[in-house]
Design a protein around this motif. Structure first.
Motif, PDB file in Angstrom:
ATOM      1  N   PHE A   1      23.395  32.320  17.733  1.00 15.51           N
ATOM      2  CA  PHE A   1      22.594  33.303  18.474  1.00 15.51           C
ATOM      3  C   PHE A   1      23.474  34.431  19.010  1.00 15.51           C
ATOM      4  CE2 PHE A   1      18.776  30.427  19.802  1.00 15.51           C
ATOM      5  CZ  PHE A   1      18.307  30.499  18.508  1.00 15.51           C
TER       6      PHE A   1
ATOM      7  N   ALA B   1      14.861  36.608  12.397  1.00 14.17           N
ATOM      8  CA  ALA B   1      14.891  36.235  13.811  1.00 14.17           C
ATOM      9  C   ALA B   1      13.685  35.379  14.181  1.00 14.17           C
ATOM     10  CB  ALA B   1      14.938  37.493  14.682  1.00 14.17           C
TER      11      ALA B   1
ATOM     12  N   GLY C   1      13.376  31.491  15.282  1.00 14.43           N
ATOM     13  CA  GLY C   1      12.640  31.119  16.483  1.00 14.43           C
ATOM     14  C   GLY C   1      11.638  30.018  16.230  1.00 14.43           C
TER      15      GLY C   1
ATOM     16  N   TYR D   1      13.558  26.673  15.581  1.00 16.89           N
ATOM     17  CA  TYR D   1      14.156  26.110  16.793  1.00 16.89           C
ATOM     18  C   TYR D   1      13.082  25.621  17.762  1.00 16.89           C
ATOM     19  CZ  TYR D   1      18.437  25.515  19.539  1.00 16.89           C
ATOM     20  OH  TYR D   1      19.525  24.989  20.207  1.00 16.89           O
ATOM     21  N   THR D   2      11.943  26.302  17.790  1.00 16.97           N
ATOM     22  CA  THR D   2      10.828  25.845  18.616  1.00 16.97           C
ATOM     23  C   THR D   2      10.300  24.516  18.104  1.00 16.97           C
ATOM     24  OG1 THR D   2      10.225  28.124  19.159  1.00 16.97           O
ATOM     25  CG2 THR D   2       8.546  26.437  19.490  1.00 16.97           C
TER      26      THR D   2
ATOM     27  N   SER E   1       9.766  35.966  21.559  1.00 17.67           N
ATOM     28  CA  SER E   1      10.964  36.226  22.356  1.00 17.67           C
ATOM     29  C   SER E   1      12.223  36.201  21.505  1.00 17.67           C
ATOM     30  CB  SER E   1      11.077  35.196  23.491  1.00 17.67           C
ATOM     31  OG  SER E   1      12.137  35.518  24.355  1.00 17.67           O
ATOM     32  N   TYR E   2      12.164  35.490  20.383  1.00 17.14           N
ATOM     33  CA  TYR E   2      13.331  35.438  19.498  1.00 17.14           C
ATOM     34  C   TYR E   2      13.559  36.774  18.786  1.00 17.14           C
ATOM     35  CZ  TYR E   2      13.776  30.420  20.240  1.00 17.14           C
ATOM     36  OH  TYR E   2      13.972  29.180  20.806  1.00 17.14           O
TER      37      TYR E   2
ATOM     38  N   LEU F   1      16.774  38.847  19.202  1.00 19.39           N
ATOM     39  CA  LEU F   1      17.930  38.767  18.312  1.00 19.39           C
ATOM     40  C   LEU F   1      18.053  40.051  17.484  1.00 19.39           C
ATOM     41  CD1 LEU F   1      17.477  35.078  17.067  1.00 19.39           C
ATOM     42  CD2 LEU F   1      19.209  35.907  18.679  1.00 19.39           C
TER      43      LEU F   1
ATOM     44  N   LEU G   1      17.836  32.244  25.586  1.00 16.65           N
ATOM     45  CA  LEU G   1      16.994  31.647  24.549  1.00 16.65           C
ATOM     46  C   LEU G   1      17.035  30.123  24.604  1.00 16.65           C
ATOM     47  CD1 LEU G   1      17.701  34.022  21.528  1.00 16.65           C
ATOM     48  CD2 LEU G   1      15.533  33.734  22.736  1.00 16.65           C
TER      49      LEU G   1
ATOM     50  N   GLU H   1      13.438  29.520  26.404  1.00 16.48           N
ATOM     51  CA  GLU H   1      12.581  29.252  25.248  1.00 16.48           C
ATOM     52  C   GLU H   1      12.751  27.836  24.683  1.00 16.48           C
ATOM     53  OE1 GLU H   1      11.852  33.172  26.066  1.00 16.48           O
ATOM     54  OE2 GLU H   1      13.866  32.381  25.710  1.00 16.48           O
TER      55      GLU H   1
END
Length: 655
Positions: free
Chosen positions: A381, A470, A474, A477-478, A561-562, A565, A624, A628
């Motif tokens: 990141f 990006a 996101g 990773y979520t 929100s990602y 990046l 993040l 997040e």
């Protein structure tokens, strides 16, 4: 984590405390409060107290610390900026002294003997320095006062010891002076007033000579007018003479102080290392003697409790057995609760990132430790946000300097250095593939494209592809966070929480993914994707009520929100490109000095951009994770395992 309940004879209590302290593998659990509050325990045990040596140890430790700090003034006053930089890059490593593991009484005798010896040498020097500093302050004050009164050509000796006259001098505003003048305008024969311009246009320096019987009345009037009085009782001679003499004396005091500090330096060279060793021994002994207050005791036995990581349990049991010569009973508990301390146990590459997890909160005892994921993703990141090969190289080199410099003597600095190296490598790699090395430096000034650029992810040509990357990162990773959250909840038996807070969103993402694949690539069935989304929607309302609808916007915000990046990656490249454009324009358009200004603009611009974007990349990579990622599963809240350990920086116990 297991809890050990240890009972041993009183005669072995000191031995077991010393042995466990040296091993540093257990955390002592304070049972004194439980003994006081629990009637059953109170019938069997009474709270232990600190040993009788504790007060004396604390007193000698304070004295030792004071002497060490005093001797440290020598090195701090002689330290230059170059020495500070050298100390940061290549700090001196203290060669640990071998010491005997002596008892408290022997250590006290050693400390008193050494301190008596050192104090006999430092006491006179300390007094001399105090006298020099006092006289220096006096001379500086006299000189400052004389400078303010330089235009009053008077000899202050003539104004001293007068039986009839009083002299008052100080600073007053012009407005206040007018009020004072009006009040005493009728007393010209009994009072003399001299004025001179002050430090500002609105102030006056004033000198008043009056009869002694009038001084109290005049002082009262001046006090009401916010008069600032100058102390002249120590002044001797005329102002310009005072200034000259004070300057000469200050130079002499400077030389005297230097001579005294040289004497102190000799003492520091001889004794400072010994005192550091003694200070550490006293600190260790103080901690050992104070820990007894966490125990319980009977007439002949002592009871203590300690937390121990399972991997170190056998070592702890062996240490207890040897230190008590087998005269001990140990009961082992496998606890399960919020009060269990957490000891993070991660692979070597992930150890530095435990700092970031603990900054947020130590994980609860029964949940997954996210440190490994943070170790893998945080540098990525950071690199994604910075995305410039040149800036990345600088960050990596800074990390290497920190690792090989202060990292030798400070574990935290060592960890931060390793993190910076990893972050810098990712920023360099991503900068090379996205065509960013000092922005567009190569194509603009050298007319040469970087051979490492992947066309599809060229940030200057296809920023939309960077956005897709990006958001994809996101989503992935979520999903990882949701899976971990579901696992933690199911493990705790909170099935409804797992379904309503994590599984429903996993279904929602699966359905949306199938719908997207069907529309964009004709892959899969639109009906299956739609059905999954509908089921997830119904589950969301059923399990969370109408508030579940509000969670949709929050969840969407988490994914979007990602996109930061992309924003930070483009900001880095965009500002770097702007610096390059300004450099080119100044070099071409500014006559005569353009070729001088251009490189200055180039260097300063990239330094400022690199520093600002590096800070932004660090903050947003951390955000993040904290906002997040952790919000999907992480609870935390447990206390950190704090080993009862002898912290030896200057000593090692002789075997």
């Amino acid at each position: 984590m297991h809890k050990l309940k240890i009972i041993t004879l009183d005669q072995y209590s000191d031995s077991v405390v010393r042995s466990l302290h040296e091993e540093g593998i257990v955390q002592i659990h304070d049972i004194s409060e439980r003994i006081q509050q629990d009637a059953e325990w109170a019938q069997i045990l009474k709270p232990s107290k600190v040993t009788g040596y504790t007060g004396k140890i604390s007193s000698l430790l304070m004295k030792t610390t004071g002497i060490v700090d005093f001797l440290g003034t020598v090195s701090s006053e002689d330290t230059r900026i170059l020495d500070m930089v050298k100390g940061f890059i290549s700090p001196e490593i203290f060669d640990k002294r071998e010491v005997e593991d002596i008892d408290a009484e022997a250590l006290l005798d050693k400390a008193e003997s050494m301190l008596s010896n050192v104090e006999s040498k430092t006491r006179n020097i300390e007094e001399k320095l105090a006298m020099i500093d006092a006289e220096k302050n006096e001379k500086v004050a006299s000189m400052q006062t004389a400078e303010k009164l330089i235009n009053f050509d008077i000899n202050f000796d003539d104004l001293k010891n007068s039986r009839y006259l009083s002299v008052i001098t100080g600073k007053i505003s012009t407005e206040a002076y007018q009020k004072f003048h009006d009040e005493y305008a009728q007393s010209k024969d009994e009072i003399l007033v001299y004025t001179d311009s002050g430090e500002s246009k609105t102030d006056l320096n004033i000198l008043i000579i009056s009869l002694k019987e009038q001084s109290e009345e005049i002082t009262g009037v001046l006090r009401r007018l916010e008069f600032e009085r100058y102390e002249i009782s120590l002044l001797s001679g005329r102002p310009h003479e005072i200034i000259e003499l004070s300057n000469n004396r200050l130079e002499a005091l400077k030389e005297e102080r230097k001579s005294v500090l040289n004497d102190l330096k000799e003492i520091a060279t001889k004794w400072e290392d010994d005192l550091l060793v003694l200070k550490e021994q006293l600190e260790i002994e103080k901690e050992r003697n104070e820990i007894f207050s966490a125990f319980g005791e009977t007439k002949k036995t002592v009871m203590l409790e300690a937390w121990v990581p399972v991997k170190k349990e056998n070592k702890a049991l062996e240490t207890i057995k040897e230190s008590t010569q087998g005269h001990s009973v140990v009961d082992i508990e496998n606890p399960d609760g919020d009060d269990v301390p957490v000891h993070l146990d991660n692979p070597r590459f992930a150890k530095p990132y435990e700092l970031f997890v603990e900054m947020y909160s130590s994980p609860s005892y029964r949940e997954i430790d996210p440190t490994i994921l943070v170790a893998l993703v945080f540098p990525f990141f950071f690199g994604f946000c910075l995305t410039d090969a040149a800036y990345g190289v600088v960050v990596a080199l800074a990390g290497l300097v920190l690792y090989r410099g202060m990292g030798k003597v400070n574990q935290t600095m060592k960890n931060i250095g390793l993190v910076l190296v990893a972050c810098g490598i990712w920023a360099t790699v991503l900068g090379l593939v996205t065509n960013s090395l000092l922005g567009d430096f190569f194509p603009r000034f050298l007319v040469w494209e970087l051979p490492t650029v992947i066309e599809a992810v060229d940030a200057f040509k296809y920023p939309q592809n960077i956005l897709i990357m990006a958001l994809t990162v996101g989503v992935i990773y979520t999903i990882v966070g949701l899976v971990l959250g579901a696992y933690n909840n199911l493990k705790r038996g909170e099935t409804k929480q797992a379904v309503g807070s994590q599984i429903v969103w996993l279904l929602m993402l699966l359905g949306v993914g199938l719908l997207g694949a069907s529309f964009m690539a004709g892959f899969g069935s639109i009906y299956i994707g739609g059905a999954i989304v509908a089921v997830a929607f119904v589950m969301l309302i059923y399990l969370n009520g109408m508030f579940g609808l509000m969670d949709i916007s929050g969840f969407l915000g988490t994914i979007l929100s990602y996109a930061r990046l992309l924003a930070l990656a483009l900001a880095t490249g965009g500002i770097a490109m702007t610096v390059n454009i300004l450099t080119g324009l100044i070099g071409e358009m500014v006559p005569y000095i353009g070729f001088i200004l251009a490189p200055i603009i180039f260097v300063l611009g990239h330094i400022a951009n690199g520093a600002f974007q590096t800070l932004g990349a660090f903050i947003n990579a951390l955000r993040l994770h904290y906002v997040e990622f952790f919000s999907q599963f992480y609870i935390g809240g447990s206390s950190k395992f704090r080993a009862f350990q002898a912290k030896r920086k200057f000593t090692k116990v002789r075997n």
